[in-house]
Structures are given as structure tokens and as C-alpha cells.
Scaffold this motif. Sequence first.
Motif, PDB file in Angstrom:
ATOM      1  N   LEU A 246       5.427 -40.778  44.172  1.00  0.00           N
ATOM      2  CA  LEU A 246       6.368 -39.753  44.617  1.00  0.00           C
ATOM      3  C   LEU A 246       5.634 -38.430  44.763  1.00  0.00           C
ATOM      4  O   LEU A 246       4.885 -38.022  43.865  1.00  0.00           O
ATOM      5  CB  LEU A 246       7.507 -39.619  43.615  1.00  0.00           C
ATOM      6  N   TYR A 247       5.850 -37.742  45.915  1.00  0.00           N
ATOM      7  CA  TYR A 247       5.189 -36.473  46.188  1.00  0.00           C
ATOM      8  C   TYR A 247       6.203 -35.464  46.730  1.00  0.00           C
ATOM      9  O   TYR A 247       7.234 -35.839  47.289  1.00  0.00           O
ATOM     10  CB  TYR A 247       4.064 -36.643  47.215  1.00  0.00           C
ATOM     11  N   THR A 248       5.877 -34.188  46.574  1.00  0.00           N
ATOM     12  CA  THR A 248       6.648 -33.121  47.197  1.00  0.00           C
ATOM     13  C   THR A 248       5.683 -32.129  47.834  1.00  0.00           C
ATOM     14  O   THR A 248       4.554 -31.971  47.367  1.00  0.00           O
ATOM     15  CB  THR A 248       7.550 -32.398  46.181  1.00  0.00           C
ATOM     16  N   ASN A 249       6.131 -31.488  48.905  1.00  0.00           N
ATOM     17  CA  ASN A 249       5.254 -30.536  49.597  1.00  0.00           C
ATOM     18  C   ASN A 249       5.494 -29.093  49.163  1.00  0.00           C
ATOM     19  O   ASN A 249       4.997 -28.169  49.797  1.00  0.00           O
ATOM     20  CB  ASN A 249       5.414 -30.658  51.118  1.00  0.00           C
ATOM     21  N   LYS A 250       6.258 -28.900  48.087  1.00  0.00           N
ATOM     22  CA  LYS A 250       6.415 -27.571  47.496  1.00  0.00           C
ATOM     23  C   LYS A 250       6.326 -27.699  45.981  1.00  0.00           C
ATOM     24  O   LYS A 250       6.835 -28.669  45.407  1.00  0.00           O
ATOM     25  CB  LYS A 250       7.762 -26.940  47.881  1.00  0.00           C
ATOM     26  N   PRO A 251       5.699 -26.739  45.314  1.00  0.00           N
ATOM     27  CA  PRO A 251       5.595 -26.803  43.848  1.00  0.00           C
ATOM     28  C   PRO A 251       6.981 -26.871  43.210  1.00  0.00           C
ATOM     29  O   PRO A 251       7.933 -26.237  43.672  1.00  0.00           O
ATOM     30  CB  PRO A 251       4.872 -25.502  43.485  1.00  0.00           C
ATOM     31  N   VAL A 252       7.092 -27.646  42.150  1.00  0.00           N
ATOM     32  CA  VAL A 252       8.355 -27.793  41.429  1.00  0.00           C
ATOM     33  C   VAL A 252       8.299 -26.948  40.165  1.00  0.00           C
ATOM     34  O   VAL A 252       7.353 -27.023  39.383  1.00  0.00           O
ATOM     35  CB  VAL A 252       8.607 -29.264  41.059  1.00  0.00           C
ATOM     36  N   SER A 253       9.319 -26.118  39.975  1.00  0.00           N
ATOM     37  CA  SER A 253       9.385 -25.277  38.782  1.00  0.00           C
ATOM     38  C   SER A 253      10.763 -25.414  38.155  1.00  0.00           C
ATOM     39  O   SER A 253      11.693 -25.938  38.760  1.00  0.00           O
ATOM     40  CB  SER A 253       9.108 -23.811  39.131  1.00  0.00           C
ATOM     41  N   SER A 254      10.907 -24.926  36.939  1.00  0.00           N
ATOM     42  CA  SER A 254      12.190 -24.998  36.252  1.00  0.00           C
ATOM     43  C   SER A 254      13.170 -24.017  36.883  1.00  0.00           C
ATOM     44  O   SER A 254      12.786 -23.114  37.623  1.00  0.00           O
ATOM     45  CB  SER A 254      12.018 -24.673  34.764  1.00  0.00           C
ATOM     46  N   THR A 255      14.448 -24.189  36.585  1.00  0.00           N
ATOM     47  CA  THR A 255      15.466 -23.294  37.139  1.00  0.00           C
ATOM     48  C   THR A 255      15.242 -21.861  36.669  1.00  0.00           C
ATOM     49  O   THR A 255      15.508 -20.911  37.406  1.00  0.00           O
ATOM     50  CB  THR A 255      16.869 -23.763  36.716  1.00  0.00           C
ATOM     51  N   ALA A 256      14.746 -21.672  35.459  1.00  0.00           N
ATOM     52  CA  ALA A 256      14.466 -20.323  34.960  1.00  0.00           C
ATOM     53  C   ALA A 256      13.350 -19.672  35.778  1.00  0.00           C
ATOM     54  O   ALA A 256      13.438 -18.506  36.155  1.00  0.00           O
ATOM     55  CB  ALA A 256      14.076 -20.379  33.481  1.00  0.00           C
ATOM     56  N   GLU A 257      12.308 -20.443  36.073  1.00  0.00           N
ATOM     57  CA  GLU A 257      11.206 -19.911  36.872  1.00  0.00           C
ATOM     58  C   GLU A 257      11.657 -19.617  38.287  1.00  0.00           C
ATOM     59  O   GLU A 257      11.253 -18.627  38.899  1.00  0.00           O
ATOM     60  CB  GLU A 257      10.052 -20.918  36.889  1.00  0.00           C
ATOM     61  N   GLN A 258      12.531 -20.477  38.828  1.00  0.00           N
ATOM     62  CA  GLN A 258      13.045 -20.254  40.172  1.00  0.00           C
ATOM     63  C   GLN A 258      13.827 -18.952  40.243  1.00  0.00           C
ATOM     64  O   GLN A 258      13.715 -18.190  41.210  1.00  0.00           O
ATOM     65  CB  GLN A 258      13.925 -21.426  40.589  1.00  0.00           C
ATOM     66  N   THR A 259      14.633 -18.689  39.213  1.00  0.00           N
ATOM     67  CA  THR A 259      15.422 -17.458  39.184  1.00  0.00           C
ATOM     68  C   THR A 259      14.519 -16.228  39.162  1.00  0.00           C
ATOM     69  O   THR A 259      14.761 -15.248  39.872  1.00  0.00           O
ATOM     70  CB  THR A 259      16.343 -17.444  37.953  1.00  0.00           C
ATOM     71  N   GLN A 260      13.463 -16.295  38.359  1.00  0.00           N
ATOM     72  CA  GLN A 260      12.532 -15.174  38.281  1.00  0.00           C
ATOM     73  C   GLN A 260      11.845 -14.949  39.619  1.00  0.00           C
ATOM     74  O   GLN A 260      11.670 -13.809  40.062  1.00  0.00           O
ATOM     75  CB  GLN A 260      11.491 -15.444  37.195  1.00  0.00           C
ATOM     76  N   LYS A 261      11.469 -16.029  40.285  1.00  0.00           N
ATOM     77  CA  LYS A 261      10.802 -15.906  41.575  1.00  0.00           C
ATOM     78  C   LYS A 261      11.731 -15.313  42.624  1.00  0.00           C
ATOM     79  O   LYS A 261      11.335 -14.505  43.454  1.00  0.00           O
ATOM     80  CB  LYS A 261      10.294 -17.275  42.037  1.00  0.00           C
ATOM     81  N   GLN A 262      13.005 -15.736  42.598  1.00  0.00           N
ATOM     82  CA  GLN A 262      13.959 -15.206  43.557  1.00  0.00           C
ATOM     83  C   GLN A 262      14.173 -13.715  43.338  1.00  0.00           C
ATOM     84  O   GLN A 262      14.283 -12.935  44.295  1.00  0.00           O
ATOM     85  CB  GLN A 262      15.279 -15.972  43.442  1.00  0.00           C
ATOM     86  N   GLN A 263      14.241 -13.308  42.076  1.00  0.00           N
ATOM     87  CA  GLN A 263      14.439 -11.898  41.778  1.00  0.00           C
ATOM     88  C   GLN A 263      13.227 -11.075  42.213  1.00  0.00           C
ATOM     89  O   GLN A 263      13.358  -9.962  42.700  1.00  0.00           O
ATOM     90  CB  GLN A 263      14.692 -11.722  40.281  1.00  0.00           C
ATOM     91  N   ALA A 264      12.049 -11.649  42.019  1.00  0.00           N
ATOM     92  CA  ALA A 264      10.827 -10.942  42.393  1.00  0.00           C
ATOM     93  C   ALA A 264      10.533 -11.059  43.883  1.00  0.00           C
ATOM     94  O   ALA A 264       9.707 -10.328  44.418  1.00  0.00           O
ATOM     95  CB  ALA A 264       9.647 -11.491  41.603  1.00  0.00           C
TER      96      ALA A 264
END
Length: 304
Positions: A246-264
Motif C-alpha cells: 500500500l502506497y500514498t503520494n502524499k505524506p500521512v500525518s495525524s489529525t493534530a499535525e494536519q490542524t497545525q499545518k492548516q493553521q500555518a
Amino acid sequence: MRKMIFALVGLAAFAIDFGMINTVPVAAQEQPAAPWVSLPGSVADISMNADGQAYAVGRDGTVWRWDLVEVRWRPMSGKMRRISGAAGNRPWAVSASGTVFRYNGLWWENRADDVVDVAADTLGNVYIAKNDGAIFKWYDLRSEWRPVSGTAVRLALDYDGVLWTITPDGTVQSFDGESWQAWNGLARDVAAGGRGQVGIATPEGDIRLLNDIEKAWIKLAGTNGVVSLAISPDSAVWAVQAQGPLYTNKPVSSTAEQTQKQQAKSINAQGITAQGIAANVPSAPAQTAESISAPAVLPQAAVV
């Protein structure tokens, strides 16, 4: 240009030849290929709902739910062959014997037999394809299946409730609830995300994403031998190869990390190498199903 080539052992030949379709080529877009990231597990089928909740069926039939916080798979009860994410933690799945089940939060409930695939969404839409290709839609208030025109062996629902199918001869079609639209190209699996976010796995194992403006399937570079795929709300592709990787073409992060990235607002998209095949879009004749009620299938607790 760097390309990642994933070796496959014993890949079975697929009967449908994608090259037989009459296509109008468009110029290939040369961009750096995005790096594919390996995810854990040996997978047979993958699905993701509009909330970004992923589910998988292992090659041994084990059902898995992706933990968005801890970024890992958690086992669920049951042994299945196909799975579809739905509203909340209530996926639908098809067993090896062809029984379709809905997970009620505690156990799997039997909803119909002689099924080859199921597609559900967070809006409450659920469709199944029977062994003979017949399509039915679930009506929860009356706990019954009602027939839909057309035939299919694979199903997917986008976030607007549009049904995408692969017919028994491998062609791709979409159904907006009133009429069918035929799309050029052949496929072995189909996945849909938001508006215009549709992808197919071709008989050769390539991934092609729909360019809704140009009506063209664009090849997604960097992987091959794909038998199942899912598209996340942020347009990431999760791809399963024939032997289970199984592969993905985008890095997978936790929901907490995603929230921080969206805010930044620090998420930078990476390009992919794309090759185009134009998808002529002939309008398939509208098919109207007779208004008849299929016999209700009473829920039963599944023994798993």
C-alpha cells in the motif's frame, strides 16, 4: 526525472486491453514525480470517506480502520473482501461469500446476498452491484433495496452522491440519479473523492485521474500494478498493488499535525509526472429503471 519502480512478483494478467479504446492523445505534461510513501499492511481493498477515514481489507480478509490520531491501522471484527467507508464509523463491506454487511458500531448486520461490490458515502447513499451486474440502492427508512438502471461490477461514490461504475466489460460510467454518462477508457477499479476527483486503475495497473475540464484521464506517474485505490479529501491517492503493498503520494500525518499545518498554511503541493489520454465523453442513452420495490432484506447479526 526520478521514477520509483515498485517490483511485483507473480502479477496475474488481466483480460481487458486498455489500448483497444479509441482515444485522442493530448500533450504529456512533464513534471517531477511525487514520491510515493509506503504504508503498513498487506492490503486487498482500500476505501476512504469524505471525513478522511480510511478502511482496508487485508489479503487474509481482516478488516482494518485507519487511526487518524495515532497514524496506524486498528483491526475490526469480520472477514471481508470489499469495503466502503460511510457516515461515521459505519462502513459497509462484502464478504467472500457475497454477503453485504453494514457495521452498526458493535457488529456487522447482514443486508443482502449475491453481492460483488458496495459503495457508500457520508450522505447516506449506498449502492450494491449483484453477481449478475444488477445495481440496487439502499433506502434506510424502509430498509429495502430498490433497483437502479445499468450494470456494474465495481462502484464508487463521489462527495456529491454521483455514482461511478465499472461495467462488466470494463467501461467507466457515471450516474447522477437520472441518467448515465459513458466515459472513454477501461478500468479494473474506480475511486471518487470531491467534485471532479475521480481515479481509475487500468487493466495494466496504471492510475489515471480525471481532468474534468479537458475530459481526459491523466496518468499518475511513479507506481504500477495497482488493483485498488482510494482518494482522500485532500486529493491524496492511496494505491494497492497486486501483492498487497500500500502506497500514498502524499505524506500521512495525524489529525493534530494536519490542524497545525492548516493553521500555518505551510502545505506545499508537489508536482507529478502526467501523461494524457483524452477521454471522449459520449452521452450514453438515458436508462430509466422501472419503479419497483426489491424485497426488503431484514438485518441479521453476522457471525464473524
